[in-house]
Motif scaffolding. Sequence first.
Motif, PDB file in Angstrom:
ATOM      1  N   ILE A 122      66.511 -80.803  76.574  1.00 45.77           N
ATOM      2  CA  ILE A 122      67.757 -80.780  75.780  1.00 45.77           C
ATOM      3  C   ILE A 122      67.457 -80.061  74.467  1.00 45.77           C
ATOM      4  CG2 ILE A 122      69.543 -82.240  74.700  1.00 45.77           C
ATOM      5  CD1 ILE A 122      68.202 -84.511  76.614  1.00 45.77           C
ATOM      6  N   PHE A 138      79.915 -87.032  75.520  1.00 42.17           N
ATOM      7  CA  PHE A 138      79.180 -85.781  75.320  1.00 42.17           C
ATOM      8  C   PHE A 138      78.357 -85.431  76.557  1.00 42.17           C
ATOM      9  CE2 PHE A 138      75.417 -83.346  74.207  1.00 42.17           C
ATOM     10  CZ  PHE A 138      76.032 -82.238  73.655  1.00 42.17           C
ATOM     11  N   ARG A 139      78.505 -84.185  77.005  1.00 42.15           N
ATOM     12  CA  ARG A 139      77.687 -83.684  78.113  1.00 42.15           C
ATOM     13  C   ARG A 139      77.210 -82.291  77.740  1.00 42.15           C
ATOM     14  NH1 ARG A 139      79.082 -83.490  83.762  1.00 42.15           N
ATOM     15  NH2 ARG A 139      76.959 -84.286  83.936  1.00 42.15           N
ATOM     16  N   VAL A 140      75.974 -81.975  78.064  1.00 45.08           N
ATOM     17  CA  VAL A 140      75.474 -80.630  77.770  1.00 45.08           C
ATOM     18  C   VAL A 140      76.096 -79.686  78.794  1.00 45.08           C
ATOM     19  CG1 VAL A 140      73.414 -79.169  77.678  1.00 45.08           C
ATOM     20  CG2 VAL A 140      73.294 -81.544  76.889  1.00 45.08           C
ATOM     21  N   GLY A 192      78.904 -86.308  86.187  1.00 51.80           N
ATOM     22  CA  GLY A 192      78.694 -87.364  85.184  1.00 51.80           C
ATOM     23  C   GLY A 192      79.907 -87.470  84.283  1.00 51.80           C
ATOM     24  N   THR A 193      79.912 -88.493  83.453  1.00 50.26           N
ATOM     25  CA  THR A 193      81.069 -88.709  82.573  1.00 50.26           C
ATOM     26  C   THR A 193      80.724 -88.536  81.097  1.00 50.26           C
ATOM     27  OG1 THR A 193      80.496 -91.048  82.486  1.00 50.26           O
ATOM     28  CG2 THR A 193      82.151 -90.394  84.105  1.00 50.26           C
ATOM     29  N   GLY A 194      79.436 -88.564  80.780  1.00 52.31           N
ATOM     30  CA  GLY A 194      79.053 -88.498  79.367  1.00 52.31           C
ATOM     31  C   GLY A 194      79.185 -89.857  78.690  1.00 52.31           C
ATOM     32  N   GLY A 223      77.227 -92.652  79.869  1.00 53.12           N
ATOM     33  CA  GLY A 223      76.008 -93.435  80.085  1.00 53.12           C
ATOM     34  C   GLY A 223      75.169 -93.628  78.830  1.00 53.12           C
ATOM     35  N   LEU A 224      74.851 -92.545  78.110  1.00 54.31           N
ATOM     36  CA  LEU A 224      73.978 -92.676  76.930  1.00 54.31           C
ATOM     37  C   LEU A 224      74.689 -93.398  75.792  1.00 54.31           C
ATOM     38  CD1 LEU A 224      71.964 -89.311  76.744  1.00 54.31           C
ATOM     39  CD2 LEU A 224      71.190 -91.578  77.444  1.00 54.31           C
ATOM     40  N   LYS A 229      68.298 -87.232  87.596  1.00 53.33           N
ATOM     41  CA  LYS A 229      69.458 -86.343  87.755  1.00 53.33           C
ATOM     42  C   LYS A 229      69.212 -84.963  87.144  1.00 53.33           C
ATOM     43  CE  LYS A 229      73.580 -87.706  86.031  1.00 53.33           C
ATOM     44  NZ  LYS A 229      74.775 -88.524  85.769  1.00 53.33           N
ATOM     45  N   TYR A 230      68.576 -84.954  85.969  1.00 57.83           N
ATOM     46  CA  TYR A 230      68.420 -83.686  85.243  1.00 57.83           C
ATOM     47  C   TYR A 230      67.017 -83.092  85.401  1.00 57.83           C
ATOM     48  CZ  TYR A 230      72.912 -85.050  83.415  1.00 57.83           C
ATOM     49  OH  TYR A 230      74.234 -85.401  83.338  1.00 57.83           O
ATOM     50  N   PHE A 252      62.842 -90.215  76.783  1.00 59.64           N
ATOM     51  CA  PHE A 252      63.760 -91.153  76.153  1.00 59.64           C
ATOM     52  C   PHE A 252      62.959 -92.411  75.856  1.00 59.64           C
ATOM     53  CE2 PHE A 252      66.841 -88.251  77.760  1.00 59.64           C
ATOM     54  CZ  PHE A 252      67.939 -88.372  76.919  1.00 59.64           C
ATOM     55  N   SER A 254      62.099 -84.102  78.978  1.00 60.69           N
ATOM     56  CA  SER A 254      62.570 -85.000  77.914  1.00 60.69           C
ATOM     57  C   SER A 254      61.853 -86.339  77.990  1.00 60.69           C
ATOM     58  CB  SER A 254      64.066 -85.280  78.066  1.00 60.69           C
ATOM     59  OG  SER A 254      64.771 -84.104  78.325  1.00 60.69           O
ATOM     60  N   ASN A 277      69.237 -90.756  84.824  1.00 60.14           N
ATOM     61  CA  ASN A 277      69.443 -89.458  84.162  1.00 60.14           C
ATOM     62  C   ASN A 277      68.218 -88.569  84.326  1.00 60.14           C
ATOM     63  OD1 ASN A 277      71.996 -89.769  83.218  1.00 60.14           O
ATOM     64  ND2 ASN A 277      71.419 -90.230  81.092  1.00 60.14           N
ATOM     65  N   ASP A 303      60.423 -87.157  81.667  1.00 62.48           N
ATOM     66  CA  ASP A 303      60.690 -86.326  82.851  1.00 62.48           C
ATOM     67  C   ASP A 303      60.262 -84.897  82.592  1.00 62.48           C
ATOM     68  OD1 ASP A 303      62.908 -84.626  81.881  1.00 62.48           O
ATOM     69  OD2 ASP A 303      64.047 -86.509  81.779  1.00 62.48           O
ATOM     70  N   LEU A 347      73.870 -86.254  71.484  1.00 64.99           N
ATOM     71  CA  LEU A 347      73.589 -86.832  72.791  1.00 64.99           C
ATOM     72  C   LEU A 347      74.176 -88.227  73.008  1.00 64.99           C
ATOM     73  CD1 LEU A 347      72.009 -85.516  75.025  1.00 64.99           C
ATOM     74  CD2 LEU A 347      70.008 -86.822  74.373  1.00 64.99           C
TER      75      LEU A 347
HETATM   76  P1  ADP Z   1      76.227 -88.161  82.183  1.00 69.06           P
HETATM   77  O1  ADP Z   1      77.131 -89.051  82.955  1.00 69.06           O
HETATM   78  O2  ADP Z   1      76.807 -86.804  81.937  1.00 69.06           O
HETATM   79  O3  ADP Z   1      74.853 -88.095  82.719  1.00 69.06           O
HETATM   80  P2  ADP Z   1      75.041 -89.417  79.885  1.00 69.06           P
HETATM   81  O4  ADP Z   1      75.733 -90.017  78.700  1.00 69.06           O
HETATM   82  O5  ADP Z   1      74.132 -90.291  80.645  1.00 69.06           O
HETATM   83  O6  ADP Z   1      76.202 -88.817  80.748  1.00 69.06           O
HETATM   84  O7  ADP Z   1      74.260 -88.184  79.354  1.00 69.06           O
HETATM   85  C1  ADP Z   1      74.877 -87.267  78.481  1.00 69.06           C
HETATM   86  C2  ADP Z   1      74.346 -85.892  78.656  1.00 69.06           C
HETATM   87  O8  ADP Z   1      72.996 -85.829  78.181  1.00 69.06           O
HETATM   88  C3  ADP Z   1      74.255 -85.435  80.072  1.00 69.06           C
HETATM   89  O9  ADP Z   1      75.467 -84.861  80.499  1.00 69.06           O
HETATM   90  C4  ADP Z   1      73.129 -84.424  80.037  1.00 69.06           C
HETATM   91  O10 ADP Z   1      73.655 -83.169  79.664  1.00 69.06           O
HETATM   92  C5  ADP Z   1      72.224 -84.936  78.933  1.00 69.06           C
HETATM   93  N1  ADP Z   1      71.072 -85.669  79.435  1.00 69.06           N
HETATM   94  C6  ADP Z   1      70.934 -86.997  79.543  1.00 69.06           C
HETATM   95  N2  ADP Z   1      69.718 -87.338  80.015  1.00 69.06           N
HETATM   96  C7  ADP Z   1      69.056 -86.178  80.200  1.00 69.06           C
HETATM   97  C8  ADP Z   1      67.736 -85.836  80.624  1.00 69.06           C
HETATM   98  N3  ADP Z   1      66.853 -86.782  80.996  1.00 69.06           N
HETATM   99  N4  ADP Z   1      67.407 -84.548  80.662  1.00 69.06           N
HETATM  100  C9  ADP Z   1      68.278 -83.587  80.294  1.00 69.06           C
HETATM  101  N5  ADP Z   1      69.538 -83.839  79.879  1.00 69.06           N
HETATM  102  C10 ADP Z   1      69.922 -85.119  79.816  1.00 69.06           C
END
Ligand code: ADP
Length: 451
Positions: free
Chosen positions: A383, A396-398, A408-410, A412-413, A354-355, A439, A437, A351, A378, A391
């Motif tokens: 966020i 949930f996806r931003v 993405g699917t929302g 992972g977290l 990715k972000y 984590f 961010s 992630n 990162d 989150l």
């Molecule tokens: P996804 O498959 O969309 O990545 P996740 O559950 O892993 O699903 O993450 C949920 C949402 O949290 C992401 O869609 C993204 O908007 C936000 N997110 C997760 N990790 C980060 C990060 N490191 N920086 C910014 N946004 C993040």
Amino acid sequence: MVQPFLKTILRGISFLRENPQVAYTAFLLVAIPAAFIASGQKFLEVSSLNQERMEKERIGILNDALVILAREKLAEPMSLQPLVEEFREAGNGLVAIRIFLYENGIPVIAASLDRDEIGTYGSRDDDLDFAALRVEDTKIIPTMEQGGERRWKTVRGITTENGTIAGVVVTEVSMAHIDRFVAQNIRGAYLFLSLIIAALVFLLLRQARFIEYGVLYRRLKEIDRMKDDFISMAAHELRTPLSVIRGYLGMISPDRLNAEDREGLTRVNASVENLGSLVNDILDVVRIEEGRITFDKKTADHTPLIGETVSSLEYLAREKKLSLSFAPGPSAPFSADPARLRQVLTNLIGNAIKYTFSGGVTVTTETDGHTMSIRIRDTGIGISAEDQKRLFEKFFRVRSKETEDVRGTGLGLWIAGNIVTKMNGSISVESIRGKGSDFIISFPVISRETS
Ligand code: ADP
């Protein structure tokens, strides 16, 4: 004619079987008013019996007083009339007082509230009958007047000192005031009951809507379960073709391909890996929700595993021209399932890459002796505080300009959060929108002595 009727009844029965709340509601509608009626009835019965008992006592006392005073005045019968008149005011419902004295064995009225009766044998036959009753104690005889008015006639002998009965006191008391009181109570009780029934009907009608919601809720749950079953089944089914594809892809040697085909093979491989991780995510969701996820925990210093995971993702960072580094700080042993820990780290570092569009990702470890934390920092899009609250929710996806092209699917977290907490750890985020961010996953340190 009979058939449709039977059908309606059968349909009604099956409806009630599916919706037992309706039968329950109908039962309440009948049972509650019935209970009120029964208890009201009982209460009225007891209260009117009580009234009558008090009335009897009152009449008894009145008669006692009359007889005692009349006995004293037997020597001069003329003074009986003023005595009777004094009693006129003695109470509610007193309709008549007659004092009979026996003249040659025949009872003659010596005093009466109705002066015209004096010297007669009484205006009514039953007076004579009463007077003929030579009773020593008060005797009460209920009678009914023509208009339906209840009366109590009482009769009691006036016993002289030598034990003979010289006369009789007859009183007549109307029960109209008691009956009026009872009727008034009954009216009040029925009014109250009507109000209760109205309130009950209102409440039950409202409940009818809840019943509807209940039925809908059950259907929704059923559909939700079917959806889960379908997703789980589909994910399982996808695993076989995926491994077949993986197998065949593995047999292709890139060296024998020209540059263009090699590029194609890389893309196909990446897509297969994406599909594979999606299928695994779905299966994990199902396992977590059904409580079937298992952990093979090991207490160890997991720093090497963290390093390996970081290394395995370097190619992703390189592709995006980002830096990715692991700077292990102090570390301590903790208990975790290595495969699951690797999965969570892969997700969080993945992630972070990715972000993040410029800069890079740093993974560090820290411990205060009680807790061991792994921090994935990162320099990405960050966020907002509002989004941080949701989150770790499933799906949930931003939604923002920066994330619209990121796939993405929302899930992972949500999965990472569940895995970490089920392994006794915790997960948190610190982030500033536009800056990046952090984590952080933390686990309780297990000292070597106790492990
Ligand atoms: P996804 O498959 O969309 O990545 P996740 O559950 O892993 O699903 O993450 C949920 C949402 O949290 C992401 O869609 C993204 O908007 C936000 N997110 C997760 N990790 C980060 C990060 N490191 N920086 C910014 N946004 C993040």
